[in-house]
Design a protein around this motif. Structure first.
Motif, PDB file in Angstrom:
ATOM      1  N   GLY A   1      30.360  33.705  34.611  1.00 34.90           N
ATOM      2  CA  GLY A   1      29.739  34.850  35.262  1.00 34.90           C
ATOM      3  C   GLY A   1      29.493  36.016  34.327  1.00 34.90           C
ATOM      4  O   GLY A   1      29.257  37.136  34.790  1.00 34.90           O
ATOM      5  N   GLY A   2      29.566  35.766  33.020  1.00 34.51           N
ATOM      6  CA  GLY A   2      29.425  36.841  32.047  1.00 34.51           C
ATOM      7  C   GLY A   2      30.603  37.795  32.025  1.00 34.51           C
ATOM      8  O   GLY A   2      30.558  38.821  31.346  1.00 34.51           O
ATOM      9  N   LYS A   3      31.682  37.468  32.733  1.00 35.63           N
ATOM     10  CA  LYS A   3      32.819  38.383  32.885  1.00 35.63           C
ATOM     11  C   LYS A   3      34.146  37.784  32.447  1.00 35.63           C
ATOM     12  O   LYS A   3      35.050  38.524  32.048  1.00 35.63           O
ATOM     13  N   VAL A   4      34.322  36.499  32.559  1.00 31.56           N
ATOM     14  CA  VAL A   4      35.615  35.867  32.320  1.00 31.56           C
ATOM     15  C   VAL A   4      35.582  35.096  31.006  1.00 31.56           C
ATOM     16  O   VAL A   4      34.920  34.052  30.895  1.00 31.56           O
ATOM     17  N   GLY A   5      36.269  35.635  30.008  1.00 35.44           N
ATOM     18  CA  GLY A   5      36.427  34.957  28.738  1.00 35.44           C
ATOM     19  C   GLY A   5      37.856  34.456  28.590  1.00 35.44           C
ATOM     20  O   GLY A   5      38.641  34.461  29.544  1.00 35.44           O
ATOM     21  N   PRO A   6      38.238  34.029  27.397  1.00 34.08           N
ATOM     22  CA  PRO A   6      39.598  33.522  27.191  1.00 34.08           C
ATOM     23  C   PRO A   6      40.680  34.544  27.505  1.00 34.08           C
ATOM     24  O   PRO A   6      41.769  34.184  27.969  1.00 34.08           O
ATOM     25  N   GLY A   7      40.397  35.821  27.273  1.00 38.03           N
ATOM     26  CA  GLY A   7      41.391  36.858  27.579  1.00 38.03           C
ATOM     27  C   GLY A   7      41.660  36.963  29.063  1.00 38.03           C
ATOM     28  O   GLY A   7      42.814  37.079  29.497  1.00 38.03           O
ATOM     29  N   GLN A   8      40.602  36.927  29.866  1.00 38.79           N
ATOM     30  CA  GLN A   8      40.786  36.989  31.318  1.00 38.79           C
ATOM     31  C   GLN A   8      41.458  35.712  31.832  1.00 38.79           C
ATOM     32  O   GLN A   8      42.273  35.752  32.752  1.00 38.79           O
ATOM     33  N   LEU A   9      41.124  34.573  31.242  1.00 36.40           N
ATOM     34  CA  LEU A   9      41.779  33.320  31.621  1.00 36.40           C
ATOM     35  C   LEU A   9      43.281  33.416  31.368  1.00 36.40           C
ATOM     36  O   LEU A   9      44.101  33.064  32.228  1.00 36.40           O
TER      37      LEU A   9
END
Length: 543
Positions: free
Chosen positions: A325-333
């Protein structure tokens, strides 16, 4: 150190009508009084006694809660005034917000006010009175006024801020397990800028946001509530300043519960606590992967913990290349799955989100992991309070080479959380202003009434060794262990054995002779991807 805790089963909160408190009594026996010098400076213990005496006279005027608190009409709110600096009780004052629901039982059952703190640092318990409607709390709510509050710096209690909430990242962020030298340099620069922002925005008041002052504030709150002796339950970080309170004001303690205790050893506060915590999270991450593997038929993420790890790494790599969604990268995971290390409640939704993402549906992962702009102000405030208290409380290594050496070595054994924990705490390496030396937490036998300690054996946020250490230091403390379990904060949750010990203590002052154990709560039941059954409300754990 991430040391948040939550109450069990917060969904379906109930409420009751609230009235006012009784007239407060005089101070306890060990509260000194004495002369104030011409500048208004006094000993901080004496300053606490002065502030508590004034609060006892003023009490708390409870009324309708401000709209900003988002509390139901059944909860009443008020404020209590405390000194910014207990060495100058006639100087600047700050107001702490307080919430309350009156006891629901008859007068003959009434036992006074029961104050709760959920940890953090940086968490508020203004919501706490809402547990009155939960089955696990109903008998306690009959006997006690349930009292929550926002500690100094939190929410509307003289709020701290270190940066503009609008500057918090709302897009995908990286989270390398083994960061490169260039990535480390970037994070060092960010930590320095954050520490400078705290100093600039906090000014001279910043140094007064400490665990010791949280303990002193608690004594002023006790007096304002009209209680000669305090009944208190602290979870996670709340156990640390609760232990400071027990050390400073043992004769002011009526009953105290320490749920998911922080290790109070002076040499652990706070740098080494983070190293211990990062190691413990590796074991908890293994618990989650083993559970997912046992339910491979449901999630399809691998039939062994190692296979589940590979699925997770596939997701990390895909998100690094194309954020969900253009928002969740490895950091958010990483941040989302850290929740599974805190609470079993997150196992089903996190496993479902990972499974769905790898099958091509990223909506559950986005719902659980994407930044939430509306929450940015509260997230920024909590982070500022967390940082200020931990950085002020104790000395930290000022040379990044020490952090780099210790955590590079640790990450070989415990990669899951190690470097994220470093980045969260690194501003303390560049903190300006004086640092305290931690107080030696300890009481003499007979000085403190019996207190109750609750701990899950595999808790990662506050490793179990901390509960054993606290039990050794507070003479007469009784430790209740939830065996082979790892949820962070167990009082008032789904374990009936734990709750029986909690009720026996709070309602009748009864504890086991030495210590006791409870069997673990059942593991979560898996839910097939796409099912809505048994899904808890999705939210992030407190820091």
């Amino acid at each position: 150190m991430r040391a948040g805790a939550k109450l069990g089963l917060l969904a379906g909160l109930g409420s009751l009508v609230v009235t006012t408190l009784a007239v407060p009594p005089a101070l306890g026996a060990d509260a000194p009084t004495g002369p104030v010098d011409e500048s208004g400076a006094v000993d901080e213990f004496q300053g606490t006694a002065i502030a508590a005496r004034r609060a006892a006279g003023a009490g708390i005027t409870f009324g309708v809660c401000p709209e900003a608190e988002a509390l139901p009409a059944s909860v009443s709110c008020g404020t209590v005034e405390v000194p910014l600096d207990y060495g100058r009780p006639d100087g600047r004052k700050i107001s702490l917000t307080v919430s309350r629901v009156r006891a629901s039982g008859p007068a003959e059952e009434y036992q006074g006010a029961f104050v709760y703190n959920p940890g953090g640092p940086g968490a508020s318990s203004m919501y706490f009175p809402m547990v009155t409607g939960l089955p696990e709390w109903k008998r306690i709510a009959r006997a006690y006024d349930l009292v929550g509050y926002a500690p100094r710096g939190v929410g509307r209690s003289a709020p701290l801020s270190c940066q503009d909430p609008g500057d918090l990242p709302q897009g995908p962020t990286p989270a390398p397990v083994h960061p490169s030298p260039s990535f480390k340099l970037e994070r060092i620069a960010e930590a320095k800028a954050y520490a400078e922002g705290c100093a600039r925005r906090g000014g001279t008041a910043l140094r007064h946001y400490t665990s010791l002052n949280n303990a002193r504030d608690l004594d002023v709150l006790r007096a304002a509530l009209g209680e000669e002796r305090l009944t208190f339950m602290g979870a996670s970080y709340g156990t640390y300043f609760g232990a400071l309170y027990a050390t400073l004001f043992p004769s002011h303690v009526r009953r105290m519960v320490f749920d998911a205790p922080v290790n109070p050893s002076r040499d652990k506060i706070w740098y080494r606590s983070n190293l211990d915590q990062s190691l413990a999270f590796e074991s908890r991450w293994a618990d989650f992967r083993a559970w997912v593997a046992r339910h491979h038929a449901v999630y399809g993420l691998g039939a062994t913990p190692e296979a589940v790890s590979r699925s997770y790494e596939v997701a990390r790599a895909r998100l690094a290349e194309k954020p969900a969604g253009g928002k969740v990268g490895p950091g958010q995971l990483q941040a989302a799955f850290l929740g599974a290390g805190y609470y079993d409640d997150y196992w089903v939704p996190r496993a479902t989100a990972l499974s769905e993402y790898l099958r091509g549906n990223d909506k559950p992962l986005i719902a659980q992991a994407a930044p939430r702009p509306k929450e940015a102000p509260s997230v920024e405030n909590a982070s500022a309070v967390y940082t200020a208290i931990e950085c002020n409380d104790a000395p930290w290594p000022a040379d990044f080479a020490v952090w780099d050496r210790d955590n590079t070595e640790l990450a070989r054994e415990a990669p899951f959380e190690t470097w994220d924990n470093v980045w969260m705490n690194l501003p303390c390496a560049y903190w300006s202003g004086p640092r305290q030396q931690p107080l030696e937490v300890r009481t003499k036998r007979g000085a403190l009434p019996p207190v109750l300690i609750l701990a899950a054996e595999r808790d990662a946020a506050t490793p179990y060794e901390g509960a054993e250490e606290l039990a050794r230091r507070l003479k007469g403390a009784v430790l209740i262990t939830e065996e082979d379990a790892g949820t962070h904060g167990i009082g008032g949750g789904p374990n009936a054995c734990v709750n029986t010990h909690l009720e026996n203590y709070l309602l009748r002052g009864e504890t086991p002779v030495r210590r006791a154990s409870c069997a673990p709560r059942p593991e979560p039941d898996p839910v097939a991807p796409g099912s809505r059954a048994r899904q808890p409300e999705l939210s992030r754990p407190a820091v």
